[in-house]
Design an enzyme around this catalytic site. Structure first.
Site, PDB file in Angstrom:
ATOM      1  N   ARG A 163      42.539  52.352  -3.645  1.00 34.07           N
ATOM      2  CA  ARG A 163      41.294  52.955  -4.147  1.00 34.07           C
ATOM      3  C   ARG A 163      40.113  51.973  -4.004  1.00 34.07           C
ATOM      4  O   ARG A 163      39.253  51.859  -4.900  1.00 34.07           O
ATOM      5  CB  ARG A 163      41.420  53.396  -5.612  1.00 34.07           C
ATOM      6  CG  ARG A 163      42.485  54.411  -5.857  1.00 34.07           C
ATOM      7  CD  ARG A 163      42.176  55.753  -5.191  1.00 34.07           C
ATOM      8  NE  ARG A 163      43.269  56.679  -5.421  1.00 34.07           N
ATOM      9  CZ  ARG A 163      44.294  56.846  -4.573  1.00 34.07           C
ATOM     10  NH1 ARG A 163      44.349  56.182  -3.427  1.00 34.07           N
ATOM     11  NH2 ARG A 163      45.250  57.711  -4.834  1.00 34.07           N
ATOM     12  N   SER A 233      42.123  62.085 -11.065  1.00 29.94           N
ATOM     13  CA  SER A 233      42.727  60.991 -11.838  1.00 29.94           C
ATOM     14  C   SER A 233      41.612  60.155 -12.450  1.00 29.94           C
ATOM     15  O   SER A 233      40.801  59.580 -11.729  1.00 29.94           O
ATOM     16  CB  SER A 233      43.550  60.082 -10.928  1.00 29.94           C
ATOM     17  OG  SER A 233      44.519  60.848 -10.281  1.00 29.94           O
ATOM     18  N   GLU A 329      39.177  54.989 -12.531  1.00 29.22           N
ATOM     19  CA  GLU A 329      38.973  55.214 -11.090  1.00 29.22           C
ATOM     20  C   GLU A 329      37.643  55.936 -10.875  1.00 29.22           C
ATOM     21  O   GLU A 329      36.947  55.712  -9.880  1.00 29.22           O
ATOM     22  CB  GLU A 329      40.144  56.068 -10.577  1.00 29.22           C
ATOM     23  CG  GLU A 329      40.029  56.448  -9.122  1.00 29.22           C
ATOM     24  CD  GLU A 329      41.229  57.274  -8.638  1.00 29.22           C
ATOM     25  OE1 GLU A 329      42.379  56.976  -9.001  1.00 29.22           O
ATOM     26  OE2 GLU A 329      40.993  58.232  -7.886  1.00 29.22           O
TER      27      GLU A 329
HETATM   28  C1  FAD Z   1      40.778  67.695  -8.903  1.00 27.51           C
HETATM   29  C2  FAD Z   1      40.567  66.358  -8.217  1.00 27.51           C
HETATM   30  C3  FAD Z   1      41.616  65.779  -7.543  1.00 27.51           C
HETATM   31  C4  FAD Z   1      41.449  64.541  -6.887  1.00 27.51           C
HETATM   32  N1  FAD Z   1      42.510  64.001  -6.224  1.00 27.51           N
HETATM   33  C5  FAD Z   1      42.376  62.831  -5.585  1.00 27.51           C
HETATM   34  C6  FAD Z   1      43.471  62.265  -4.863  1.00 27.51           C
HETATM   35  O1  FAD Z   1      44.556  62.832  -4.789  1.00 27.51           O
HETATM   36  N2  FAD Z   1      43.285  61.077  -4.243  1.00 27.51           N
HETATM   37  C7  FAD Z   1      42.076  60.431  -4.264  1.00 27.51           C
HETATM   38  O2  FAD Z   1      41.978  59.349  -3.674  1.00 27.51           O
HETATM   39  N3  FAD Z   1      41.022  60.945  -4.941  1.00 27.51           N
HETATM   40  C8  FAD Z   1      41.129  62.122  -5.583  1.00 27.51           C
HETATM   41  N4  FAD Z   1      40.067  62.648  -6.275  1.00 27.51           N
HETATM   42  C9  FAD Z   1      38.785  61.928  -6.310  1.00 27.51           C
HETATM   43  C10 FAD Z   1      37.759  62.419  -5.256  1.00 27.51           C
HETATM   44  O3  FAD Z   1      38.173  63.603  -4.703  1.00 27.51           O
HETATM   45  C11 FAD Z   1      37.560  61.388  -4.141  1.00 27.51           C
HETATM   46  O4  FAD Z   1      37.157  60.152  -4.660  1.00 27.51           O
HETATM   47  C12 FAD Z   1      36.508  61.861  -3.121  1.00 27.51           C
HETATM   48  O5  FAD Z   1      36.553  61.053  -1.962  1.00 27.51           O
HETATM   49  C13 FAD Z   1      35.094  61.844  -3.690  1.00 27.51           C
HETATM   50  O6  FAD Z   1      34.253  62.514  -2.771  1.00 27.51           O
HETATM   51  P1  FAD Z   1      32.823  63.024  -3.201  1.00 27.51           P
HETATM   52  O7  FAD Z   1      32.122  63.485  -1.963  1.00 27.51           O
HETATM   53  O8  FAD Z   1      32.901  64.019  -4.269  1.00 27.51           O
HETATM   54  O9  FAD Z   1      32.172  61.658  -3.727  1.00 27.51           O
HETATM   55  P2  FAD Z   1      31.111  61.492  -4.912  1.00 27.51           P
HETATM   56  O10 FAD Z   1      31.798  61.657  -6.211  1.00 27.51           O
HETATM   57  O11 FAD Z   1      29.938  62.345  -4.650  1.00 27.51           O
HETATM   58  O12 FAD Z   1      30.701  59.968  -4.731  1.00 27.51           O
HETATM   59  C14 FAD Z   1      31.603  58.926  -5.051  1.00 27.51           C
HETATM   60  C15 FAD Z   1      30.909  57.584  -4.850  1.00 27.51           C
HETATM   61  O13 FAD Z   1      30.631  57.378  -3.472  1.00 27.51           O
HETATM   62  C16 FAD Z   1      29.231  57.180  -3.243  1.00 27.51           C
HETATM   63  N5  FAD Z   1      28.913  57.909  -1.989  1.00 27.51           N
HETATM   64  C17 FAD Z   1      29.147  59.214  -1.742  1.00 27.51           C
HETATM   65  N6  FAD Z   1      28.797  59.516  -0.481  1.00 27.51           N
HETATM   66  C18 FAD Z   1      28.326  58.372   0.084  1.00 27.51           C
HETATM   67  C19 FAD Z   1      27.819  58.048   1.387  1.00 27.51           C
HETATM   68  N7  FAD Z   1      27.722  58.959   2.374  1.00 27.51           N
HETATM   69  N8  FAD Z   1      27.437  56.762   1.625  1.00 27.51           N
HETATM   70  C20 FAD Z   1      27.549  55.819   0.639  1.00 27.51           C
HETATM   71  N9  FAD Z   1      28.007  56.089  -0.613  1.00 27.51           N
HETATM   72  C21 FAD Z   1      28.381  57.347  -0.887  1.00 27.51           C
HETATM   73  C22 FAD Z   1      28.546  57.780  -4.448  1.00 27.51           C
HETATM   74  O14 FAD Z   1      27.293  57.169  -4.688  1.00 27.51           O
HETATM   75  C23 FAD Z   1      29.558  57.463  -5.549  1.00 27.51           C
HETATM   76  O15 FAD Z   1      29.409  56.158  -5.995  1.00 27.51           O
HETATM   77  C24 FAD Z   1      40.202  63.889  -6.926  1.00 27.51           C
HETATM   78  C25 FAD Z   1      39.125  64.497  -7.599  1.00 27.51           C
HETATM   79  C26 FAD Z   1      39.307  65.722  -8.236  1.00 27.51           C
HETATM   80  C27 FAD Z   1      38.142  66.373  -8.939  1.00 27.51           C
END
Ligand code: FAD
Length: 346
Positions: A163, A233, A329
């Site tokens: 992570r 998580s 996380e």
């Molecule tokens: C139901 C559920 C299940 C999940 N299961 C998993 C799993 O199995 N495994 C796992 O690893 N994660 C999991 N996650 C967490 C999540 O899905 C991941 O971390 C995902 O990659 C986040 O993507 P996002 O676009 O929503 O990021 P965001 O939440 O929008 O952003 C996360 C961070 O990244 C930064 N960021 C976003 N885009 C950019 C960019 N283009 N450039 C620079 N910085 C940026 C943001 O500023 C923030 O700090 C889960 C989440 C949920 C809600």
């Protein structure tokens, strides 16, 4: 680029907590991104790039510009041995997994149904069911926000960890990810090492069967953020050394743990929380999920404070019982910058 009139962030993060931002701007290109960082009217304001907000907890109203990354486009090329996918950072991760499996380009199936944008996937090196982004990532294309300078960071330089990546450290806040390059070997080897996937036979299983099974397990196990706000998580699985693991095993012989390459052990945060009897524990509108202790949910119009107090109580209780400190996380955002549970609650 489009400046949205509404300021509520509730639709733009999966916890669905009612908080606002000064501005919300949608970007569709790397140039749009850089233009915001160079625009005089936004210069003094904090700025945060958001994909689908599925790894975020806004602890209060955001006093700056939320930049919604919607850079799209997928280019596919192939060599004799591999499919090479160049994917815009704003593409939806699960849709990419689905279309690659449907188009006979296996390799992403274990990572089905992880919410979020492709551009966010390298940041915490998303992982599930024995596969992590680092296993399929070839490069990450980024742009330096203050200068507009583009760069290609090879996967070997991304410092991928559990992570974790360089985008949480040296390149945090200075660079935006605009595209991700994925490499899928044509000589596909299924990864069925994990849990229920072990029911399949590696000689006969298809990527679609793994994809369907991963979706089925996840839908059964995890609350759908569209129905019950959450950010997946909430805590990382803690990593302890051999001595600590042995001490715990002496008292809790059924405790699950996984040996890591460096000889340390990863414990299951969900199991630790569950052993404390915290499933269903509630603070205001926030609750430890009844089925999955690792997930904190917005059960009834929670405010950020409910989630923070709940998270603090979980950390405290686990620490009391196991002398293990859980780290979150989920990324915590204060009014102007990122923060941590310990800082907010101090
Ligand atoms: C139901 C559920 C299940 C999940 N299961 C998993 C799993 O199995 N495994 C796992 O690893 N994660 C999991 N996650 C967490 C999540 O899905 C991941 O971390 C995902 O990659 C986040 O993507 P996002 O676009 O929503 O990021 P965001 O939440 O929008 O952003 C996360 C961070 O990244 C930064 N960021 C976003 N885009 C950019 C960019 N283009 N450039 C620079 N910085 C940026 C943001 O500023 C923030 O700090 C889960 C989440 C949920 C809600």
């Amino acid at each position: 680029m489009k400046v949205l009139q509404e300021r509520s962030l509730a639709p733009f993060h999966t916890f669905g907590i009612e908080v606002t931002a000064e501005r919300i701007i949608v970007v569709e290109s790397a140039q749009d991104l850089v233009a915001i960082w160079q625009d005089e009217q936004y210069r003094a304001l904090p700025k945060l790039i958001v994909g689908q907000g599925s790894n975020l907890l806004f602890c209060e109203n955001y006093a700056g510009v939320i930049v919604l990354n919607r850079i799209t486009g997928i280019d596919i090329t192939e060599t004799a041995d591999e499919y090479l996918l160049h994917v815009g950072a704003g593409e939806d991760w699960h849709q990419l997994v689905l279309s690659s499996v449907e188009n006979n380009m296996p390799g992403l199936e274990n990572l089905a149904l992880i919410p979020g944008c492709v551009g966010s996937s390298p940041i915490q090196n998303i992982g599930a069911y024995g596969v992590e982004l680092k296993d399929v990532c070839q490069y990450v294309d980024a742009v330096e926000l203050n200068t507009g300078k583009p760069s290609r960071i090879l996967a070997s330089d991304c410092q991928f960890g559990y992570r974790d990546s360089i985008f949480k450290h040296a390149l945090k806040n200075t660079h935006a990810i605009v595209a991700v390059g994925l490499k899928l070997p044509k000589a596909w080897r299924p990864n069925i090492s994990y849990g229920l996937l072990a029911q399949f036979a590696s000689e006969t299983v298809t990527a679609k069967e793994i994809f369907d099974e991963v979706c089925r397990i996840r839908q059964q196990k995890l609350p759908d953020p569209a129905v019950l706000g959450n950010a997946g998580s909430f805590f990382k699985n803690p990593v302890v050394d051999k001595t600590k693991r042995e001490q715990l095993m002496a008292v809790y012989p059924s405790m699950p743990s996984y040996e890591m390459a460096d000889g340390s052990f990863k414990l299951a945060a969900g199991w630790l929380i569950d052993q404390c009897g915290l499933k269903g524990y509630q603070v205001g509108g926030a609750k430890v999920h009844e089925q999955q202790a690792l997930v904190l949910v917005n059960h009834a119009q929670a405010i950020a404070r409910d989630v923070l107090v709940l998270a603090r109580d979980v950390v405290f209780t686990v620490e009391e019982k196991f002398a293990v400190t859980l780290e979150h996380e989920v990324r915590f955002m204060a009014a102007e910058k990122e923060t941590k549970l310990a800082e907010v609650m101090s």
